[in-house]
Scaffold this active site. Structure first.
Site: not given
Length: 555
Positions: A36, A260, A270
């Site tokens: 994104e 992850r 983020k």
RNA sequence: UGACCCAUAGUAUAAGGGUAGUACAACAGUUUUUGGUACUGUGUGUCUAGGUUCGAAUCCUGGUGGGUCAACCA
């Protein structure tokens, strides 16, 4: 003996091999990397990039770069550009550059198809009302009063949503699935919402935008992605991913989830990284202390090192916290092979070689890289007054110390053996200068002195040295796993993570290049920073050398 | 107190029913004109209790522990 050299497959590669063996998709492999564009890529994304691109490469497939840009409120073109640059820098080429927003028309038709199949409805409830009706993980939800609208009414309402007839928050389109599902995501998830925001690509064309769950799987399907690889938090989404594909009767892409990456003494969120940037804990997304790709690049990490790291950490489904020392190991491993060795004194102490003629300058030969015989050599000026590292002298040496001390000898790298004759102190008792004598026939390369010294130290000629700003970095966080600590993660920021000093570097470094990596002998790996100007050299310490003496000294 | 995912040295990750390996970290040593590099050596690791089996890290069941899920974010 030699048969175990082939690297074991990770579970994703295993799935792909099984699929190929079973003849699925005619053996075709197409993955995608779907960021994104609302932030910069970090080390966690690097793992995903290496996995997605790596797996496709390994099995003769391709990978699309697809921006998941369905939320215009947070997405920007700046991020798109940085992401493309970072993926390229890491060494990967995408087959196609695509955007979920490319599919907005398509997605709109998909939504109408669902409505026509009586599998979606417009809900006028407020988000608070919907939250209540949704139930909780342990309590089933209840149906919305709008759930049984007619297909015609839904079609009309959805069209009017699209036409901008309703304010934000007043209507949403929901999939009609099961309000009692044990999977919260299946309790009639919202698939379209009204947002009067300007989109970075489609501008003001749309005022309704699809939700992640109504965009991602369909985008995969439109592109004929065979293996849609994502992180573990999307496991519960898979049921919805499959539901959409099945009911839309489109190409069945399959989703697979891996754990992850978390890195010790760092954060990979983020949202949190954005806070560090906005609140000036760091100088920007590419601050060399940041675990972002751009930060690591500026720090002097190489793509080879990062790829090797991603290879070594493996891919599995259990939560993990990777020791940052493995990353540093990979960085050193690569830099050891390619870095140009130079001499730089970070914390200087003046040394006068009393028996060396005043005014005399010798050009000594210094090898550029002992690990690379092709790298050649350069010359370094040597003269009567030099600078050495304060650390390399000890007035009262301990037993295992084998550098310079009163009456003792050391080798000056690429130069002569010197002996410390006298220590000069200022009025405060601080050592300000050393008087030494050199052994004339001990020059590197033609040493006939027969003297064996235990220590070799680096130095620069005072008259020829060049001043440079050197930025020394330490870990950004004081604790191993800031995200698990109580309170605000920013309370755990290491305030001493940046130390700026003035160093004296050998003259050859006035020609230092942004694209080259250096080893300041015995000190660590460094690279030129882009803040360098014609007047001032600026270096970043990429990573220190392994220092077994530092450990010994602590004992 | 629901559903789902997960559990192998300090940290990661292999072992596809048949000798529990590898890397990083740590420690000890050899070599060295970088206390770097290279090389050698050092390990009471399968969460737990049952079951299946000649044989289980692996398959089954229960437990325990960790994670995820109740955004008009992705």
């Amino acid at each position: 003996m030699a048969e175990a050299t082939e690297k074991a497959l990770n579970f994703i590669e295993q799935i792909i091999e099984d699929d190929i063996a079973a003849g699925k998709n005619d053996g075709r492999v197409l993955t995608r990397f779907p960021p994104e564009p609302n932030g910069y890529l970090h080390i966690g994304h690097a793992k995903s990039i290496c996995l997605n691109f790596g797996a496709a490469q390994k099995y003769g497939g391709k990978t699309n770069l697809r921006f998941d840009d369905t939320n215009p409120a947070t997405e920007e073109t700046e991020y798109v550009e940085s992401i493309k640059a970072d993926v390229k820098w890491l060494g990967f080429d995408w087959a196609e550059e695509l955007y979920a927003s490319d599919y907005f028309d398509h997605l709109f038709e998909f939504a109408k198809k669902l409505i026509n199949k009586n599998l979606a409805y417009v809900d006028d409830s407020t988000s608070e009302e919907m939250a209540v009706m949704k139930g909780t993980p342990t309590v089933p939800g209840i149906n919305s009063p709008y759930r049984e609208r007619t297909i015609e009414e839904n079609l009309d309402l959805f069209e009017r949503m699209k036409n901008g007839e309703f304010p934000e928050g007043t209507h949403v389109l929901r999939a009609k699935i099961n309000m009692a599902s044990s999977n919260m995501l299946m309790r009639d998830p919202i698939i379209y919402r009204i947002k009067f925001a300007t989109h970075h690509r489609t501008g003001d064309k749309w005022c309704i935008y699809p939700m992640y769950d109504f965009a991602h799987g369909q985008s995969d399907s439109i592109e004929n992605i065979t293996h849609s690889i994502c992180t573990l938090e999307f496991v519960p989404h898979r049921e919805l991913y499959d539901w959409c594909i099945e009911n839309l009767e489109i190409f069945p892409s399959k989703q697979y989830e891996f754990a992850r990456l978390s890195l010790s003494y760092a954060i990979t969120s983020k949202r949190k990284l954005l806070q560090l940037v906005n609140e000036n804990y760091v100088s920007g997304w590419d601050d060399p202390r940041m675990p972002t790709i751009s930060g690591m690049r500026r720090r002097g990490y190489t793509p080879e090192a990062i790829r090797e790291f991603c290879e070594r950490i493996g891919v599995a489904k259990r939560d993990n916290l990777i020791d940052v020392s493995l990353l540093e190991f990979c960085v050193r491993e690569h830099l050891n092979k390619i870095a140009t060795r130079v001499m730089a004194v970070l914390d200087p102490l003046k040394v006068v070689i009393t028996n060396y003629p005043e005014g005399k300058v010798e050009e000594l030969t210094a090898e550029n890289n002992p690990e690379d015989h092709e790298s050649g050599s350069r010359s370094m000026p040597f003269s009567r007054e030099i600078l050495i590292e304060k650390d390399d002298f000890m007035e009262n040496p301990t037993k295992k110390y084998f550098r310079l001390a009163p009456g003792l000898m050391v080798r000056l790298k690429h130069a002569y053996i010197i002996k410390c004759d006298e220590v000069i102190k200022d009025e405060n008792g601080e050592i300000v200068e050393l008087r030494c004598s050199y052994i004339e026939n001990s020059r590197s390369g033609n040493d006939t002195s027969g003297i064996a010294v235990k220590g070799t130290i680096h130095w620069v000629s005072t008259a020829h040295a060049v001043k440079a700003e050197v930025r020394l970095y330490d870990r950004l966080f004081k604790v191993e796993d800031p995200s698990r600590e109580d309170g605000d993660f920013k309370d755990y920021v290491n305030q001493d993570s940046l130390q700026t000093i003035t160093a004296f570097v050998e003259p050859s470094l006035v020609n230092a290049s942004l694209s080259e990596h250096y080893q300041f002998l015995r000190k660590g790996y460094f690279c030129l920073d882009r803040d360098t100007t014609p007047e001032k050299l600026v270096f970043n310490r990429t990573v220190g050398l392994k220092d077994t003496w530092a450990k010994e000294a602590v004992k």
